[in-house]
Write a protein that holds these residues in place. Structure first.
Motif, PDB file in Angstrom:
ATOM      1  N   LYS A   1       3.536  23.677   0.890  1.00 50.87           N
ATOM      2  CA  LYS A   1       4.871  24.181   0.549  1.00 50.87           C
ATOM      3  C   LYS A   1       4.934  25.702   0.571  1.00 50.87           C
ATOM      4  CE  LYS A   1       6.672  20.122  -0.098  1.00 50.87           C
ATOM      5  NZ  LYS A   1       7.618  19.585   0.890  1.00 50.87           N
ATOM      6  N   ILE A   2       3.810  26.340   0.285  1.00 53.45           N
ATOM      7  CA  ILE A   2       3.781  27.794   0.245  1.00 53.45           C
ATOM      8  C   ILE A   2       4.165  28.405   1.593  1.00 53.45           C
ATOM      9  CG2 ILE A   2       1.312  27.926   0.807  1.00 53.45           C
ATOM     10  CD1 ILE A   2       1.164  30.386  -1.043  1.00 53.45           C
ATOM     11  N   PHE A   3       3.822  27.701   2.681  1.00 56.32           N
ATOM     12  CA  PHE A   3       4.129  28.216   4.015  1.00 56.32           C
ATOM     13  C   PHE A   3       5.612  28.094   4.362  1.00 56.32           C
ATOM     14  CE2 PHE A   3      -0.420  27.310   4.321  1.00 56.32           C
ATOM     15  CZ  PHE A   3      -0.875  28.512   4.849  1.00 56.32           C
ATOM     16  N   GLU A   4       6.362  27.393   3.529  1.00 57.20           N
ATOM     17  CA  GLU A   4       7.803  27.277   3.709  1.00 57.20           C
ATOM     18  C   GLU A   4       8.579  28.246   2.823  1.00 57.20           C
ATOM     19  OE1 GLU A   4       9.283  25.468   5.928  1.00 57.20           O
ATOM     20  OE2 GLU A   4       7.635  24.186   6.595  1.00 57.20           O
ATOM     21  N   THR A   5       7.937  28.709   1.747  1.00 56.34           N
ATOM     22  CA  THR A   5       8.669  29.493   0.747  1.00 56.34           C
ATOM     23  C   THR A   5       8.185  30.929   0.607  1.00 56.34           C
ATOM     24  OG1 THR A   5       7.184  28.631  -0.975  1.00 56.34           O
ATOM     25  CG2 THR A   5       9.239  27.419  -0.577  1.00 56.34           C
ATOM     26  N   ASN A   6       6.888  31.157   0.706  1.00 60.69           N
ATOM     27  CA  ASN A   6       6.332  32.481   0.477  1.00 60.69           C
ATOM     28  C   ASN A   6       6.424  33.349   1.739  1.00 60.69           C
ATOM     29  OD1 ASN A   6       3.951  34.507   0.504  1.00 60.69           O
ATOM     30  ND2 ASN A   6       4.105  33.906  -1.645  1.00 60.69           N
ATOM     31  N   PRO A   7       7.056  34.531   1.671  1.00 61.06           N
ATOM     32  CA  PRO A   7       7.227  35.388   2.864  1.00 61.06           C
ATOM     33  C   PRO A   7       5.901  35.767   3.528  1.00 61.06           C
ATOM     34  CG  PRO A   7       8.655  36.131   1.095  1.00 61.06           C
ATOM     35  CD  PRO A   7       7.750  35.094   0.506  1.00 61.06           C
TER      36      PRO A   7
ATOM     37  N   VAL B   1       1.697  34.714   7.937  1.00 59.91           N
ATOM     38  CA  VAL B   1       0.394  34.157   8.332  1.00 59.91           C
ATOM     39  C   VAL B   1       0.593  32.962   9.259  1.00 59.91           C
ATOM     40  CG1 VAL B   1      -1.680  32.978   7.487  1.00 59.91           C
ATOM     41  CG2 VAL B   1      -0.774  34.974   6.253  1.00 59.91           C
ATOM     42  N   ARG B   2       1.532  32.092   8.893  1.00 56.37           N
ATOM     43  CA  ARG B   2       1.828  30.911   9.706  1.00 56.37           C
ATOM     44  C   ARG B   2       2.307  31.320  11.107  1.00 56.37           C
ATOM     45  NH1 ARG B   2       6.583  26.456   8.360  1.00 56.37           N
ATOM     46  NH2 ARG B   2       6.369  25.224  10.265  1.00 56.37           N
ATOM     47  N   TRP B   3       3.192  32.332  11.152  1.00 55.75           N
ATOM     48  CA  TRP B   3       3.697  32.828  12.436  1.00 55.75           C
ATOM     49  C   TRP B   3       2.568  33.375  13.294  1.00 55.75           C
ATOM     50  CZ3 TRP B   3       3.294  38.055  13.793  1.00 55.75           C
ATOM     51  CH2 TRP B   3       3.865  38.381  15.028  1.00 55.75           C
ATOM     52  N   TYR B   4       1.673  34.145  12.661  1.00 50.63           N
ATOM     53  CA  TYR B   4       0.586  34.767  13.429  1.00 50.63           C
ATOM     54  C   TYR B   4      -0.375  33.711  13.968  1.00 50.63           C
ATOM     55  CZ  TYR B   4      -2.788  38.311  14.841  1.00 50.63           C
ATOM     56  OH  TYR B   4      -3.617  39.109  15.580  1.00 50.63           O
ATOM     57  N   ILE B   5      -0.676  32.708  13.164  1.00 46.63           N
ATOM     58  CA  ILE B   5      -1.577  31.647  13.617  1.00 46.63           C
ATOM     59  C   ILE B   5      -0.944  30.858  14.755  1.00 46.63           C
ATOM     60  CG2 ILE B   5      -2.660  29.456  12.958  1.00 46.63           C
ATOM     61  CD1 ILE B   5      -3.050  30.644  10.145  1.00 46.63           C
TER      62      ILE B   5
ATOM     63  N   TYR C   1       8.021  30.669  13.931  1.00 54.26           N
ATOM     64  CA  TYR C   1       6.668  30.275  13.528  1.00 54.26           C
ATOM     65  C   TYR C   1       6.462  28.765  13.623  1.00 54.26           C
ATOM     66  CZ  TYR C   1       9.225  29.552   9.116  1.00 54.26           C
ATOM     67  OH  TYR C   1      10.139  29.166   8.178  1.00 54.26           O
ATOM     68  N   ASN C   2       7.494  28.049  14.051  1.00 56.92           N
ATOM     69  CA  ASN C   2       7.383  26.592  14.195  1.00 56.92           C
ATOM     70  C   ASN C   2       6.928  26.253  15.604  1.00 56.92           C
ATOM     71  OD1 ASN C   2       8.160  23.792  14.753  1.00 56.92           O
ATOM     72  ND2 ASN C   2       9.118  23.862  12.739  1.00 56.92           N
TER      73      ASN C   2
END
Length: 455
Positions: free
Chosen positions: A384-390, A395-399, A297-298
């Motif tokens: 920070k939520i995008f680093e810790t919350n599954p 969501v980050r990966w999909y975007i 997702y990076n």
């Protein structure tokens, strides 16, 4: 050769696979089989140089026939330029090599616009990094101030033409790459360092063959259900954004399997002889692709994991050569200029379809946005939520995947009309979000400075 061609045409008619692709597949299998022989029985520098280059020339001739003259001509020209210009040769060689491959791109577009049939442009693209890297490394051998990596890879003494020729035409990588430096080649030929004791390459070769067959099977059996050009039709424009996004993400993922399959076969042909061995039982020294591209997702990782050997070439011989690493550390503007010029070179290396330039321009903007977001995550707690919350990670990966795919589609569509139709169909939503976010960071500089800098 004619007898083989006749058989290939027969197989092509039977299987429905284009004859040029079958020729490439046969060539890669032959290189793999010869790789096993090379590893097991060919010892001594001269024998290895001779056997590797002779088989490479034969394979190149089998695929490209009389067009091999183009490769031979450029190989000679580069060596002459390096020998005559010495320390000053890198940029003349770089410019001349890029012009040479560009001329072939233009001719191909003129004679076969939008076509995907293999011609000599394929191998010229893979040899361009070799020619340019060779010039830089010879020049580095005549300098004193070098980075650690440049010091390792420098060529202290100009190799003989035969040694250089053997590097360019070495059979491993002579079909689809991936490309590699003279340093790696020389170490392998001399069987030193990690190449002293290369373990059996059979397991790694079979692993890559299995991956390639799976990828090609996925493409052959699913591509018809998700055709590329559907995104540029009126019907696609009638669907809602959520459906469109899901559809084209699946479609691009299927399109990627075509590249995965080809690159895995290319790596297979290299792994069999052991040149990809990096020690500790791993065969990852020379790579084309990380097949976990779709899982990361990076955005930075997505760039670096795609066409890896070319990414490495661009970093070593474009990005860090425009300005030194020290200069770029001190100047953000110089770093940004080098970054943008690297994208320009990558675009020119690919060819002159307008779709390439749409893609690379917008990927460059996207990566600038990614850098800005990364600084926000470092300097604030907002992301920070995008680093810790599954769930947030998904969501980050999909975007990230969706944004990459949107601009990747223009790379595949090639021409202006279907590209603009696709953009219109998706209501320019990704573009509005991308440029809006970019403008936001440029105007506000939000989260770009650490607390220490502020103080």
């Amino acid at each position: 050769m004619d007898l083989i061609d006749t058989k290939v045409i027969e197989w092509s008619s039977t299987t429905g696979i284009p004859d040029d692709q079958l020729k490439i597949f046969i060539s890669l299998i032959l290189c793999t089989l010869f790789g096993f022989i090379f590893k097991l029985s060919i010892r001594g520098r001269q024998a290895r140089l001779t056997a590797g280059s002779v088989f490479g020339v034969l394979i190149t001739y089998y695929i490209y026939r009389s067009q091999i003259i183009n490769v031979l001509f450029q190989t000679v020209v580069v060596y002459i330029l390096v020998k005559v210009l010495g320390k000053k040769s890198p940029w003349p060689v770089f410019v001349e090599s890029m012009i040479f491959v560009a001329a072939h791109h233009i001719y191909r577009q003129y004679t076969d616009y939008g076509g995907w049939k293999m011609d000599v442009t394929t191998i010229l693209m893979m040899d361009t990094p070799k020619w340019t890297a060779f010039a830089f490394c010879v020049s580095d051998g005549l300098k004193t101030q070098l980075s650690k990596e440049q010091e390792i890879r420098k060529i202290a003494k100009l190799p003989s033409f035969f040694e250089y020729f053997s590097f360019i035409f070495f059979f491993a990588g002579s079909v689809l790459g991936p490309c590699f430096d003279y340093y790696d080649f020389d170490q392998f030929i001399n069987e030193v360092n990690e190449y002293k004791n290369i373990p059996s390459t059979i397991k790694e070769t079979l692993r890559l063959l299995k991956n390639a067959i799976i990828c090609m099977g996925i493409f052959l059996f699913t591509e018809k259900y998700f055709p590329l050009h559907f995104v540029a039709t009126d019907e696609f424009g009638t669907y809602n954004v959520l459906y469109q996004t899901l559809w084209f993400n699946i479609m691009v993922a299927i399109q990627r399997t075509k590249y995965y399959g080809g690159w895995q076969l290319g790596e297979m042909s290299m792994a069999s002889c052991g040149i990809t061995y990096q020690g500790d039982g791993k065969f990852e020294k020379i790579k084309a692709i990380d097949v976990d591209w779709d899982l990361t997702y990076n955005m930075k990782d997505k760039v670096e994991k795609w066409n890896i050997s070319i990414q490495t070439w661009l970093r070593r011989y474009v990005y860090t050569r425009i300005y030194s690493e020290e200069e770029m550390k001190k100047s953000a503007s110089k770093q940004n200029f080098a970054y943008q010029m690297t994208y320009v070179v990558s675009s020119l290396w690919h060819g002159f379809y307008i779709g390439y330039y749409f893609s690379f321009f917008q990927w460059a903007i996207m990566n600038n946005v990614n850098k800005a977001i990364f600084r926000v995550s470092c300097n604030t707690n907002y992301l920070k939520i995008f680093e810790t919350n599954p769930l947030a990670k998904i969501v980050r990966w999909y975007i990230a995947t969706t944004v990459f795919n949107v601009f990747g589609i223009t790379f595949l569509l090639l021409s202006v009309d279907p590209i603009l139709k696709f953009y219109s169909n998706i209501r320019y939503v990704p573009h509005i979000l991308l440029y809006g976010t970019y403008a936001f960071f440029l105007i506000t500089n939000f989260g770009q400075k650490s607390k220490k800098q502020k103080e």
